[in-house]
Design a protein around this motif. Sequence first.
Motif, short mmCIF file in Angstrom:
data_model
loop_
_atom_site.label_atom_id
_atom_site.label_comp_id
_atom_site.label_asym_id
_atom_site.label_seq_id
_atom_site.Cartn_x
_atom_site.Cartn_y
_atom_site.Cartn_z
N UNK A 1 -39.80 -9.92 -2.95
CA UNK A 1 -40.73 -8.82 -3.56
C UNK A 1 -40.70 -7.59 -2.62
N UNK A 2 -40.73 -8.02 -1.30
CA UNK A 2 -40.75 -6.83 -0.28
C UNK A 2 -39.31 -6.24 -0.08
N UNK A 3 -38.26 -6.94 -0.35
CA UNK A 3 -36.93 -6.35 -0.33
C UNK A 3 -36.55 -5.62 -1.57
N UNK A 4 -36.67 -6.22 -2.63
CA UNK A 4 -36.27 -5.75 -3.89
C UNK A 4 -37.29 -5.26 -4.94
N UNK A 5 -38.51 -5.40 -4.50
CA UNK A 5 -39.81 -5.09 -5.39
C UNK A 5 -40.07 -6.24 -6.34
N UNK A 6 -41.15 -6.06 -7.22
CA UNK A 6 -41.70 -7.17 -7.94
C UNK A 6 -40.56 -7.66 -9.08
N UNK A 7 -39.93 -6.60 -9.50
CA UNK A 7 -38.61 -6.89 -10.60
C UNK A 7 -37.68 -7.98 -10.01
N UNK B 1 -38.07 -10.55 -8.67
CA UNK B 1 -38.50 -11.99 -8.91
C UNK B 1 -38.15 -12.47 -10.40
N UNK B 2 -37.74 -11.62 -10.93
CA UNK B 2 -37.40 -12.24 -12.46
C UNK B 2 -36.39 -12.98 -12.50
N UNK B 3 -35.36 -12.94 -11.67
CA UNK B 3 -34.31 -14.01 -11.54
C UNK B 3 -34.88 -15.48 -11.11
N UNK B 4 -35.96 -15.14 -10.45
CA UNK B 4 -36.60 -16.52 -10.15
C UNK B 4 -37.45 -17.48 -11.23
N UNK B 5 -37.69 -16.72 -12.06
CA UNK B 5 -38.39 -17.52 -13.42
C UNK B 5 -37.68 -18.59 -13.89
N UNK B 6 -36.38 -18.32 -14.27
CA UNK B 6 -35.44 -19.16 -14.97
C UNK B 6 -35.33 -20.67 -14.25
N UNK B 7 -35.24 -20.54 -12.72
CA UNK B 7 -35.40 -21.78 -11.97
C UNK B 7 -36.51 -22.51 -11.99
N UNK C 1 -44.30 -14.34 -14.30
CA UNK C 1 -44.06 -13.40 -15.47
C UNK C 1 -45.26 -12.30 -15.27
N UNK C 2 -46.34 -12.77 -14.83
CA UNK C 2 -47.39 -11.82 -14.62
C UNK C 2 -47.19 -10.84 -13.54
N UNK C 3 -46.58 -11.59 -12.46
CA UNK C 3 -46.24 -10.73 -11.25
C UNK C 3 -45.10 -9.60 -11.72
N UNK C 4 -44.36 -10.28 -12.34
CA UNK C 4 -43.25 -9.07 -12.75
C UNK C 4 -43.73 -8.17 -13.55
N UNK C 5 -44.54 -8.47 -14.43
CA UNK C 5 -45.05 -7.24 -15.31
C UNK C 5 -45.99 -6.45 -14.48
N UNK C 6 -46.28 -6.45 -13.38
CA UNK C 6 -46.94 -5.74 -12.57
C UNK C 6 -48.39 -5.73 -12.51
N UNK C 7 -48.87 -6.96 -12.96
CA UNK C 7 -50.32 -7.27 -13.26
C UNK C 7 -51.22 -7.17 -11.84
N UNK D 1 -50.63 -8.07 -3.99
CA UNK D 1 -51.54 -6.96 -3.23
C UNK D 1 -50.84 -6.82 -2.05
N UNK D 2 -49.49 -7.30 -2.10
CA UNK D 2 -48.45 -6.74 -1.17
C UNK D 2 -48.92 -7.11 0.21
N UNK D 3 -49.26 -8.35 0.46
CA UNK D 3 -49.54 -8.92 1.83
C UNK D 3 -48.06 -9.29 2.59
N UNK D 4 -48.26 -9.34 3.79
CA UNK D 4 -46.94 -9.71 4.54
C UNK D 4 -46.70 -11.23 4.37
#
Length: 246
Positions: free
Chosen positions: A88-94, A96-102, A113-119, A230-233
């Motif tokens: 998420x820090x390198x590519x943004x929350x989107x 992570x979409x590829x991680x859902x299928x795994x 999914x909630x995370x990718x949707x920007x909740x 919330x963008x934590x390290x």
Amino acid sequence: MDLVSIIGTILGILVIIVGTVLKGSTVGALWNPAAFVIVFFGTFAALLVQNQGKVLKHALSMLSMIYRPPRHRPDDLIRRIVGWSEISRRQGLLGLESQIDSESDPFIIKGLQLLVDGSEPEVLRGVLEVDLDTRESVDLAGAKVYENAGIYSPTLGIIGAVMGLMAVMQNLADPSKLGHGIAAAFVATIYGVALANMFMLPMAARLKGLISRQTQMREIVIEGLASIAQGDNPRQIEARLQGYLE
């Protein structure tokens, strides 16, 4: 397969059989149809009265958890969450979409999914905590069925014993019927106490332990995903989640 649970179940049965033989009786003496009907069917009837059908159905489906418990690997889960944080820090929350299928766990899939949707972190945490509480409540209700069976069966054993003694008292003039009545009395007590203390109550305790472990795993997921939102390290997230392993 959990060999410890299988060995425990087999050992519990053998203890009763071997103990009976060592006491000078026979294995056949342990079988009494009347006592079986009173204790086992009586316990089942009590459970039917107490629980809804869907609760009993869920309890039966949980039986496999005792012999095939889910694998709880919190260290592996934390490693994956830290990996999601780095993505998420390198590519943004989107990213992570590829991680859902795994993923195969519906709870994790929903969280990602909630995370990718920007909740927002609070929204994500609130939604997942509702799911967590609901699932835990349903599972605990299923485990409670086994606990209640362990409460009812000794009482049904006593009822069977009293009924056996009643048969004895009514047939004192016919010695041929005395043995059957006395056998039913003692065997019913054995059935009730053994069913409760060697099987039902241990099963309930085991299921509660597995449910608690599963809840802890989902708490790790909630905390990890909320921290990512919330963008934590990543290192901070890892240090926070490691607290669940202490």
